[in-house]
Design a protein around this motif. Structure first.
Motif, PDB file in Angstrom:
ATOM      1  N   SER A  99       0.844  -1.192   0.000  1.00  0.00           N
ATOM      2  CA  SER A  99       0.000   0.000   0.000  1.00  0.00           C
ATOM      3  C   SER A  99       0.880   1.242   0.000  1.00  0.00           C
ATOM      4  CB  SER A  99      -0.898  -0.009   1.241  1.00  0.00           C
ATOM      5  OG  SER A  99      -1.599   1.210   1.364  1.00  0.00           O
ATOM      6  N   CYS A 100       0.622   2.162  -0.919  1.00  0.00           N
ATOM      7  CA  CYS A 100       1.378   3.415  -1.007  1.00  0.00           C
ATOM      8  C   CYS A 100       1.191   4.217   0.280  1.00  0.00           C
ATOM      9  CB  CYS A 100       0.908   4.221  -2.207  1.00  0.00           C
ATOM     10  SG  CYS A 100       1.612   5.889  -2.308  1.00  0.00           S
ATOM     11  N   VAL A 101       2.268   4.748   0.819  1.00  0.00           N
ATOM     12  CA  VAL A 101       2.199   5.501   2.069  1.00  0.00           C
ATOM     13  C   VAL A 101       1.438   6.810   1.889  1.00  0.00           C
ATOM     14  CG1 VAL A 101       4.346   6.787   1.723  1.00  0.00           C
ATOM     15  CG2 VAL A 101       3.588   6.253   4.061  1.00  0.00           C
ATOM     16  N   GLU A 102       1.309   7.291   0.646  1.00  0.00           N
ATOM     17  CA  GLU A 102       0.658   8.572   0.397  1.00  0.00           C
ATOM     18  C   GLU A 102      -0.809   8.416  -0.016  1.00  0.00           C
ATOM     19  OE1 GLU A 102       3.102  10.645  -2.384  1.00  0.00           O
ATOM     20  OE2 GLU A 102       4.846  10.678  -1.043  1.00  0.00           O
ATOM     21  N   CYS A 103      -1.063   7.683  -1.096  1.00  0.00           N
ATOM     22  CA  CYS A 103      -2.445   7.572  -1.595  1.00  0.00           C
ATOM     23  C   CYS A 103      -3.192   6.360  -1.030  1.00  0.00           C
ATOM     24  CB  CYS A 103      -2.461   7.531  -3.118  1.00  0.00           C
ATOM     25  SG  CYS A 103      -1.798   5.993  -3.825  1.00  0.00           S
ATOM     26  N   LYS A 104      -2.453   5.455  -0.374  1.00  0.00           N
ATOM     27  CA  LYS A 104      -3.035   4.247   0.252  1.00  0.00           C
ATOM     28  C   LYS A 104      -3.526   3.215  -0.759  1.00  0.00           C
ATOM     29  CE  LYS A 104      -2.389   6.568   3.995  1.00  0.00           C
ATOM     30  NZ  LYS A 104      -1.148   6.361   4.759  1.00  0.00           N
ATOM     31  N   ARG A 105      -3.301   3.448  -2.071  1.00  0.00           N
ATOM     32  CA  ARG A 105      -3.719   2.453  -3.057  1.00  0.00           C
ATOM     33  C   ARG A 105      -2.760   1.264  -3.024  1.00  0.00           C
ATOM     34  NH1 ARG A 105      -4.863   7.317  -5.947  1.00  0.00           N
ATOM     35  NH2 ARG A 105      -7.070   7.462  -6.527  1.00  0.00           N
ATOM     36  N   TRP A 106      -3.292   0.081  -3.332  1.00  0.00           N
ATOM     37  CA  TRP A 106      -2.487  -1.123  -3.358  1.00  0.00           C
ATOM     38  C   TRP A 106      -1.819  -1.280  -4.713  1.00  0.00           C
ATOM     39  CZ3 TRP A 106      -1.422  -4.041   0.820  1.00  0.00           C
ATOM     40  CH2 TRP A 106      -2.234  -3.875   1.938  1.00  0.00           C
ATOM     41  N   ARG A 107      -0.508  -1.616  -4.688  1.00  0.00           N
ATOM     42  CA  ARG A 107       0.254  -1.813  -5.910  1.00  0.00           C
ATOM     43  C   ARG A 107       0.883  -3.202  -5.921  1.00  0.00           C
ATOM     44  NH1 ARG A 107      -2.372   2.027  -8.420  1.00  0.00           N
ATOM     45  NH2 ARG A 107      -1.757   4.160  -7.881  1.00  0.00           N
ATOM     46  N   ARG A 108       0.755  -3.885  -7.052  1.00  0.00           N
ATOM     47  CA  ARG A 108       1.370  -5.204  -7.210  1.00  0.00           C
ATOM     48  C   ARG A 108       2.870  -5.029  -7.435  1.00  0.00           C
ATOM     49  NH1 ARG A 108      -1.092  -9.923  -9.285  1.00  0.00           N
ATOM     50  NH2 ARG A 108      -2.818  -8.660 -10.119  1.00  0.00           N
ATOM     51  N   PHE A 131       1.370   2.067 -13.019  1.00  0.00           N
ATOM     52  CA  PHE A 131       0.883   2.319 -11.665  1.00  0.00           C
ATOM     53  C   PHE A 131       1.960   2.992 -10.804  1.00  0.00           C
ATOM     54  CE2 PHE A 131      -1.450  -1.392 -13.260  1.00  0.00           C
ATOM     55  CZ  PHE A 131      -2.757  -0.953 -13.105  1.00  0.00           C
ATOM     56  N   SER A 132       2.754   3.854 -11.428  1.00  0.00           N
ATOM     57  CA  SER A 132       3.851   4.515 -10.714  1.00  0.00           C
ATOM     58  C   SER A 132       3.496   5.935 -10.282  1.00  0.00           C
ATOM     59  CB  SER A 132       5.110   4.543 -11.591  1.00  0.00           C
ATOM     60  OG  SER A 132       4.870   5.274 -12.787  1.00  0.00           O
ATOM     61  N   GLU A 138      -6.340   1.943  -8.820  1.00  0.00           N
ATOM     62  CA  GLU A 138      -5.805   0.726  -8.225  1.00  0.00           C
ATOM     63  C   GLU A 138      -5.932  -0.444  -9.205  1.00  0.00           C
ATOM     64  OE1 GLU A 138      -5.900   0.045  -3.767  1.00  0.00           O
ATOM     65  OE2 GLU A 138      -7.492  -1.286  -4.460  1.00  0.00           O
ATOM     66  N   GLU A 139      -4.880  -1.253  -9.282  1.00  0.00           N
ATOM     67  CA  GLU A 139      -4.892  -2.406 -10.177  1.00  0.00           C
ATOM     68  C   GLU A 139      -5.904  -3.435  -9.681  1.00  0.00           C
ATOM     69  OE1 GLU A 139      -1.820  -5.764 -12.019  1.00  0.00           O
ATOM     70  OE2 GLU A 139      -1.088  -4.243 -10.610  1.00  0.00           O
ATOM     71  N   ILE A 140      -6.665  -3.992 -10.619  1.00  0.00           N
ATOM     72  CA  ILE A 140      -7.676  -4.976 -10.229  1.00  0.00           C
ATOM     73  C   ILE A 140      -7.063  -6.377 -10.240  1.00  0.00           C
ATOM     74  CG2 ILE A 140      -9.575  -3.583 -11.114  1.00  0.00           C
ATOM     75  CD1 ILE A 140      -9.638  -5.390 -13.566  1.00  0.00           C
ATOM     76  N   LEU A 141      -7.673  -7.280  -9.494  1.00  0.00           N
ATOM     77  CA  LEU A 141      -7.202  -8.654  -9.443  1.00  0.00           C
ATOM     78  C   LEU A 141      -7.502  -9.364 -10.754  1.00  0.00           C
ATOM     79  CD1 LEU A 141      -8.414  -9.711  -5.877  1.00  0.00           C
ATOM     80  CD2 LEU A 141      -6.085  -9.124  -6.559  1.00  0.00           C
ATOM     81  N   ARG A 142      -6.679 -10.337 -11.099  1.00  0.00           N
ATOM     82  CA  ARG A 142      -6.939 -11.163 -12.269  1.00  0.00           C
ATOM     83  C   ARG A 142      -8.107 -12.092 -11.967  1.00  0.00           C
ATOM     84  NH1 ARG A 142      -0.966 -11.781 -11.596  1.00  0.00           N
ATOM     85  NH2 ARG A 142       0.067 -10.568 -13.236  1.00  0.00           N
TER      86      ARG A 142
END
Length: 228
Positions: A99-108, A131-132, A138-142
């Motif tokens: 999880s990004c410390v700033e936006c809290k979005r999850w990144r693979r 996703f940089s 946020e990236e979705i699951l496969r």
């Protein structure tokens, strides 16, 4: 989806789709921390070079403070894993998420990334350009991908450590080298898989030994460090 980490059998260390991206991680890290700030401030490349040379040549109080601050442990709730089985394979593939410390979005990210020492990890350090940025969704699951969080993530990590240990034992045996005794560092058990990932992230063994002070930085990320 959530699932039991013990159901998926042997898992590879790195998602094949992320392997090539992971090899660029250290380049992305260097770019973000050495070039980006310089471009925004308007400083010349010569000034940046002198600053980097100065940092490498000695351990100033500012440098020590920066190193210590940068190696805070990542909060447990900011990391998780996922597994999925490609339609053309019988094997489960594993990914890590931070999880990004700033936006809290999850990144693979690649499983080899040493997430434990990345308390300040943010989207700009992601090797996946798509996703940089915190602006990216946020990236979705496969399809069929299963999330492993909390205790399930911990179980899957212990499985990774066991597989790494088995690979290492096989390598030593294949080359007729003596088996390793349980390694200790600073009076504590040394997590070789953790050490391996810290070294790989910094470009591998040759890159680490070629830059003075890198082993010391790595040591401060480990639980064996008295400063932790």
């Amino acid at each position: 989806m959530e699932g039991d980490a013990t159901k998926y059998g042997s898992l590879p260390f790195v998602d094949p789709e992320l392997f090539s991206a992971h090899s660029q991680t250290i380049k992305s890290f260097t770019k973000d921390h050495e070039g980006k700030k310089g471009d925004n401030s308007g400083k010349s490349s010569t000034s940046r070079k002198r600053k980097l040379e100065s940092q490498e040549s000695g351990d100033s109080p500012e440098k020590k403070a920066s190193d210590s601050e940068g190696f805070k442990c990542l909060d447990h709730d900011r990391v998780r894993s996922s597994v999925y089985k490609p339609s053309n394979s019988d094997s489960w593939i594993k990914s890590r998420w931070i999880s990004c410390v700033e936006c809290k979005r999850w990144r693979r990210v690649a499983c080899c990334l040493p997430f434990e020492s990345m308390a300040k990890w943010n989207c700009s350090e992601n090797s996946n350009d798509k996703f940089s940025s915190c602006e990216a969704g946020e990236e979705i699951l496969r399809d069929g991908e299963v999330l492993l969080e909390g205790e399930e993530h911990d179980k899957s990590y212990e499985q990774e450590k066991e597989e790494f240990s088995n690979h290492l034992s096989s390598f030593l045996s294949k080359h007729n080298l003596p088996s390793l005794k349980k390694p200790l560092l600073g009076g504590k058990d040394l997590d070789l898989y953790r050490l391996y990932r810290e070294v790989i992230y910094r470009g591998g063994y040759k890159a680490v030994v070629s830059k003075p002070g890198t082993w010391s930085k790595i040591f401060r990320t480990l639980e064996n460090s008295k400063n932790r």
